[in-house]
Design a protein around this motif. Structure first.
Motif, PDB file in Angstrom:
ATOM      1  N   UNK A 184     -40.895   7.167  -3.276  1.00  0.00           N
ATOM      2  CA  UNK A 184     -40.633   7.400  -4.695  1.00  0.00           C
ATOM      3  C   UNK A 184     -39.780   6.304  -5.318  1.00  0.00           C
ATOM      4  N   UNK A 185     -38.820   5.780  -4.553  1.00  0.00           N
ATOM      5  CA  UNK A 185     -37.948   4.758  -5.135  1.00  0.00           C
ATOM      6  C   UNK A 185     -38.625   3.398  -5.234  1.00  0.00           C
ATOM      7  N   UNK A 186     -39.908   3.323  -4.834  1.00  0.00           N
ATOM      8  CA  UNK A 186     -40.654   2.067  -4.962  1.00  0.00           C
ATOM      9  C   UNK A 186     -41.830   2.209  -5.934  1.00  0.00           C
ATOM     10  N   UNK A 187     -41.812   3.301  -6.707  1.00  0.00           N
ATOM     11  CA  UNK A 187     -42.934   3.555  -7.626  1.00  0.00           C
ATOM     12  C   UNK A 187     -43.058   2.478  -8.690  1.00  0.00           C
ATOM     13  N   UNK A 188     -41.954   1.816  -9.005  1.00  0.00           N
ATOM     14  CA  UNK A 188     -41.986   0.771 -10.040  1.00  0.00           C
ATOM     15  C   UNK A 188     -42.378  -0.593  -9.476  1.00  0.00           C
ATOM     16  N   UNK A 229     -48.242   7.518  -6.371  1.00  0.00           N
ATOM     17  CA  UNK A 229     -47.304   7.917  -5.329  1.00  0.00           C
ATOM     18  C   UNK A 229     -48.032   8.802  -4.314  1.00  0.00           C
ATOM     19  N   UNK A 230     -48.108   8.324  -3.068  1.00  0.00           N
ATOM     20  CA  UNK A 230     -48.818   9.030  -2.005  1.00  0.00           C
ATOM     21  C   UNK A 230     -47.781   9.538  -1.001  1.00  0.00           C
ATOM     22  N   UNK A 231     -47.701  10.869  -0.844  1.00  0.00           N
ATOM     23  CA  UNK A 231     -46.712  11.477   0.042  1.00  0.00           C
ATOM     24  C   UNK A 231     -47.368  12.563   0.891  1.00  0.00           C
ATOM     25  N   UNK A 289     -39.497   8.789  -9.071  1.00  0.00           N
ATOM     26  CA  UNK A 289     -40.724   8.083  -8.710  1.00  0.00           C
ATOM     27  C   UNK A 289     -41.961   8.787  -9.218  1.00  0.00           C
ATOM     28  N   UNK A 290     -41.939  10.117  -9.217  1.00  0.00           N
ATOM     29  CA  UNK A 290     -43.067  10.877  -9.746  1.00  0.00           C
ATOM     30  C   UNK A 290     -43.237  10.609 -11.232  1.00  0.00           C
ATOM     31  N   UNK A 291     -42.128  10.461 -11.919  1.00  0.00           N
ATOM     32  CA  UNK A 291     -42.172  10.202 -13.355  1.00  0.00           C
ATOM     33  C   UNK A 291     -42.711   8.806 -13.657  1.00  0.00           C
TER      34      UNK A 291
END
Length: 909
Positions: free
Chosen positions: A450-454, A461-463, A473-475
């Motif tokens: 999530x902290x690498x979504x940007x 985001x694949x979890x 990260x979802x946002x």
């Protein structure tokens, strides 16, 4: 120092068809506490409990733990006594123990953002008593290991050491499962569970340096304080900031008697919705797990089963499971426990009719008895929100005004996002199938953390499953994909609340966080690979899939028609091109409130003539260059007038400083010098001459037109000629010429004279006329103060709140990003004033300017064209001070139309 009222009630009790509170007390009791009280009062089977008010959370943040515990200690002890009486058991008693849950409850739903502890009150002695009392050793020790796991994480800070690591308790359990050769928590033996409890407590001692607390009262106070602390936790703060919820609201704490869904095969837990949260269809739906507690459903560790038979069959079809296999291995609650299903179905009908809105309910089945743990107005997608409101209206459950007020304005934005092109979908390769957790179309590059979504401009985001820590990260991500979890998992619920595309429970996905790979049927995908998600079907596509623009139709169109009936303030659009104008008109725009002419000068074939005008040393030279621009401007205006035929179009004369149009790089300066047959030094000198220390307060706006009147002449001629050309074609044009950045009456008068003279010249040349208005943009504080004098000449005002905010606060929009986030974080400002109109300061200048302008000219047309023109609270403010219209970007027009109607309804109440 604030005087503390030690007499006021801080703890409200509920249970046994009685309650101290009700559903109207959400600000004090939080949404969960208010609804628990309401359900208890109307006879719904709710486990008894009590709510510590949101005001206590505020007191805790101001006073600290010791003072607040002293304030509420007596009330909490009395409330526990009440639960003991109603449940016939005793908190902390070894032979007949009462266990409780401790949950947060803000005034608005914040799913997963704050903390919960279940099975509180257990220790090494109480667990033996619970096992004896229930004659179920497996259940007792399972509850104990769950309690240590939740309490350790929530209260004692037992979190993973790094993002690649798993929860320390999960790591212990996975090790034991591997050793025993099992896969599910329900396969643990009693001895396994005892070993887990021992290992969990050892892990707590090793990490914290302290033994796990054994006194039930110490446990209770620790959990209450942890819930208060979670209000200011990172994920809750981010969620509040994302939705604009104030930090001073605080959270309530709900303490309830435990009921157990993990007592065996005649027990279970689930989440259900009275209507489909994704589509809005009037279909009862939800998910449940046998022999489980509530967190198991939303955490996504086990894929849950469907509540209804119809839902089970649809799930099986998506999961490619044969009906016989489905009925045997994945029966619905309707099939497995028909009497419980009928009872639950009855309660959902009662609650929806009582609240007159779609409900999201949580329930537990304990040894064949049904308990309702929570109800709330369910989170839903934008499409579902509109359909539910219009369906409830048609069903006679609500009236037209209530239907409009049921809509959350910003969620309409979801209906205006691109959708997959049907032709492109036919060619797309389906790599896997999941559950359609939240509708929409999303295309992006794979990220696993999530902290690498940007990391990428467009990311998916694949979890394996999401957790509340993944919120930011979802946002940021365009879409969310999980391997585990159902339609009520954390990923699904939060994504629907955000309006974010989500596919959950795609069991074919094999995700390896350490290698950052996703494997599907032997094919490996890596971080940065493109995939696409269809949140309406659950399809996962390989690569990019083309999208197309949405349209206003169906229930959405019906809603907008309803908004038109009740809305009294017009909504215009900010549009610089015919394309934008047509889009806005299709969404119901009632004109254009701002056309920025400078945007028309930056195209390749125009910037050269613009630069020639700027570099010219004489009026004659500037006019020659402007002659080249005249037909281009005229053509632009013709296209816009035609798109908005019959509706008013406000055109702002050239506004930005001239230095924005000249080249600042050496290569482009050389090219310009060669094209104009002048020296490079001459170009450099002109660029240097135009450079300003503070260009936003420099030579721009009406100051340009007054020092270079030929610019105003050319633009006026282009506007008037365009209107006359269309008049010849039978198209009605209503041009409004806006003079920018006026601060004095004389500035306006000087520009108005040029406009009127030029227009009259064109009328004489063409032997024809058109009606037009001359007004100004109020964006300088002095203009608002001098509005009565300016209104003697101006025929309309348009408040440019972007610059007005900048000048009133003294904040540079270009530099405020360095400190505004810190100001908001520290509470110096509640919101970014460039996003939400500052009603206390800037808003008062707008109100004053409107009142003073109309004191001179009662019929003065007044509007707003800054970014605030599409922000809901700002639009409502504009209505309340009597503006004629707001203007916003094309895709915000439906939102502004809705808010205009809502504002009128609220004002009349």
């Amino acid at each position: 120092m604030e005087v503390i009222d030690k007499v006021k009630t801080r703890v409200y009790r509920f249970g046994n068809k009685k309650a101290d509170g009700n559903s109207k007390m959400k600000n004090l009791l939080g949404g969960k506490g208010a609804n628990l009280a309401e359900m208890s009062s109307i006879g719904i089977p709710v486990p008894p409990g009590f709510t510590i008010t949101t005001e206590v959370c505020t007191e805790y943040n101001a006073l600290g733990q010791e003072e607040v515990v002293a304030l509420i200690k007596d009330e909490v002890e009395q409330a526990i006594d009440n639960i003991e009486t109603l449940m016939g058991s005793t908190f902390g008693d070894i032979d007949n123990p009462l266990l409780v849950s401790v949950r947060s409850g803000a005034r608005v739903s914040m799913p997963g953002m704050m903390d919960t502890v279940l099975n509180l009150g257990l220790n090494d002695e109480v667990v033996l008593g619970l096992a004896k009392k229930t004659n179920n050793e497996q259940f007792a020790w399972d509850s104990y290991r769950r309690f240590i796991q939740m309490y350790g994480g929530v209260v004692l800070g037992m979190k993973p050491a790094s993002k690649e690591d798993i929860d320390p308790f999960e790591e212990i359990m996975e090790h034991l499962k591997h050793k025993r050769g099992i896969t599910l928590d329900t396969e643990f033996t009693v001895q396994d569970l005892k070993d887990l409890v021992y290992d969990f407590k050892e892990a707590v001692k090793k990490r914290t340096g302290h033994d796990f607390p054994t006194d039930p009262w110490d446990q209770l106070w620790g959990a209450i304080i942890a819930v208060f602390n979670s209000w200011n936790g990172d994920r809750a703060v981010y969620y509040r900031t994302m939705h604009g919820y104030p930090a001073d609201w605080g959270t309530a704490v709900n303490v309830q008697a435990m009921v157990y869904g993990n007592m065996g095969d005649n027990s279970g837990t689930g989440v259900c919705f009275t209507r489909d949260a994704g589509t809005g269809e009037n279909v009862f739906n939800g998910e449940y797990l046998i022999n489980a507690q509530g967190e198991d459903v939303v955490a996504g560790v086990r894929t849950p089963q469907q509540i209804t038979k119809l839902g089970s069959q649809r799930w099986a079809e998506l999961a490619k499971i044969e009906e016989e296999e489905r009925a045997k291995d994945y029966p619905s609650l309707e099939e497995l426990m028909p009497s419980i299903f009928e009872e639950l179905n009855g309660y959902q009908d009662i609650l929806e009719k009582h609240y007159r809105d779609m409900q999201d309910m949580e329930f537990t089945i304990q040894d064949g008895k049904l308990w309702i743990l929570q109800t709330r107005n369910g989170k839903r997608t934008g499409a579902a929100m509109v359909k539910i409101a219009m369906d409830l209206l048609k069903e006679g459950m609500i009236n037209e005004k209530e239907a409009l007020l049921l809509i959350e304005p910003n969620k309409l934005d979801e209906l205006l996002h691109p959708i997959f092109d049907p032709a492109a979908l036919k060619r797309a390769h389906v790599m896997a199938q999941g559950l359609p957790a939240s509708p929409g179309a999303a295309t992006g590059k794979i990220v696993f953390f999530a902290d690498e979504a940007s990391k990428f401009k467009n990311s998916i985001l694949v979890r394996i499953e999401t957790s509340p820590e993944d919120l930011e990260g979802m946002n940021i991500a365009k879409g969310i994909l999980t391997a585990r979890g159902g339609m009520t998992s954390h990923a699904a619920v939060v994504a629907r609340g955000m309006g974010k595309c989500c596919v959950s429970g795609a069991g074919a996905l094999k995700i390896n966080y350490k290698t950052r790979t996703l494997t599907v049927n032997g094919h490996e995908y890596h971080e940065g690979d493109w995939i696409s998600l269809n949140g309406s079907t659950g399809n996962i596509f390989e690569g990019k899939v083309a999208t197309m623009e949405p349209e206003l139709s169906g229930e959405f169109a019906e809603l907008m028609e309803l908004a038109s009936v009740y809305g009294k303030m017009n909504v215009r659009t900010n549009a610089d091109t015919p394309k934008d104008a047509k889009v806005a008109r299709s969404f119901g725009a009632q004109g254009i409130g701002l056309t920025r002419t400078e945007h028309m000068f930056f195209e390749v074939d125009r910037i050269k003539a613009m630069r020639e005008m700027i570099l010219a040393d004489t009026v004659k030279g500037r006019k020659q260059a402007l002659e080249e621009l005249l037909p281009m401007q005229r053509s632009d205006f013709e296209g816009i007038f035609e798109a908005m035929q019959g509706l008013p179009v406000t055109i702002r004369l050239l506004d930005p400083p001239l230095h924005e149009f000249v080249p600042h790089q050496l290569t482009t300066q050389k090219e310009l010098a060669e094209e104009m047959h002048i020296s490079l030094q001459a170009v450099k000198n002109k660029v240097a001459e135009l450079e300003e220390f503070n260009p936003m307060l420099g030579h721009r706006g009406c100051r340009l037109g007054n020092t270079y009147p030929e610019i105003t002449e050319m633009q006026t001629r282009a506007i008037i000629e365009a209107a006359l050309n269309l008049k010849e074609k039978g198209i009605n044009c209503r041009p409004e010429i806006m003079i920018p950045l006026v601060g004095t009456v004389r500035e306006f008068e000087a520009q108005e004279q040029i406009i009127r003279t030029t227009a009259n010249t064109v009328f004489e040349e063409r032997e024809d006329t058109v009606d037009y208005l001359v007004g100004t943009m109020i964006e300088v504080p002095r203009a608002a103060l001098m509005a009565d004098a300016i209104a003697e000449r101006a025929e309309f005002f348009s408040f440019g709140t972007n610059d007005l905010t900048q000048m009133t606060f003294g904040y540079s929009r270009d530099d405020a990003g360095k400190f505004l986030p810190i100001y908001i974080d520290k509470g110096i400002l509640k919101v970014d004033p460039f996003e939400v109109l500052d009603q206390e300061g800037v808003g008062q200048l707008v109100k004053l300017g409107t009142e003073r302008g109309r004191s001179t000219k009662p019929d003065l047309k007044v509007g707003i064209c800054g970014e605030h023109g599409g922000e809901p609270s700002s639009v409502e403010f504009c209505y309340n001070i009597g503006m004629d219209y707001v203007s916003c970007s094309p895709y915000r027009v439906p939102i502004a139309r809705l808010v205009a109607a809502q504002a009128a309804i609220k004002a009349a109440q």
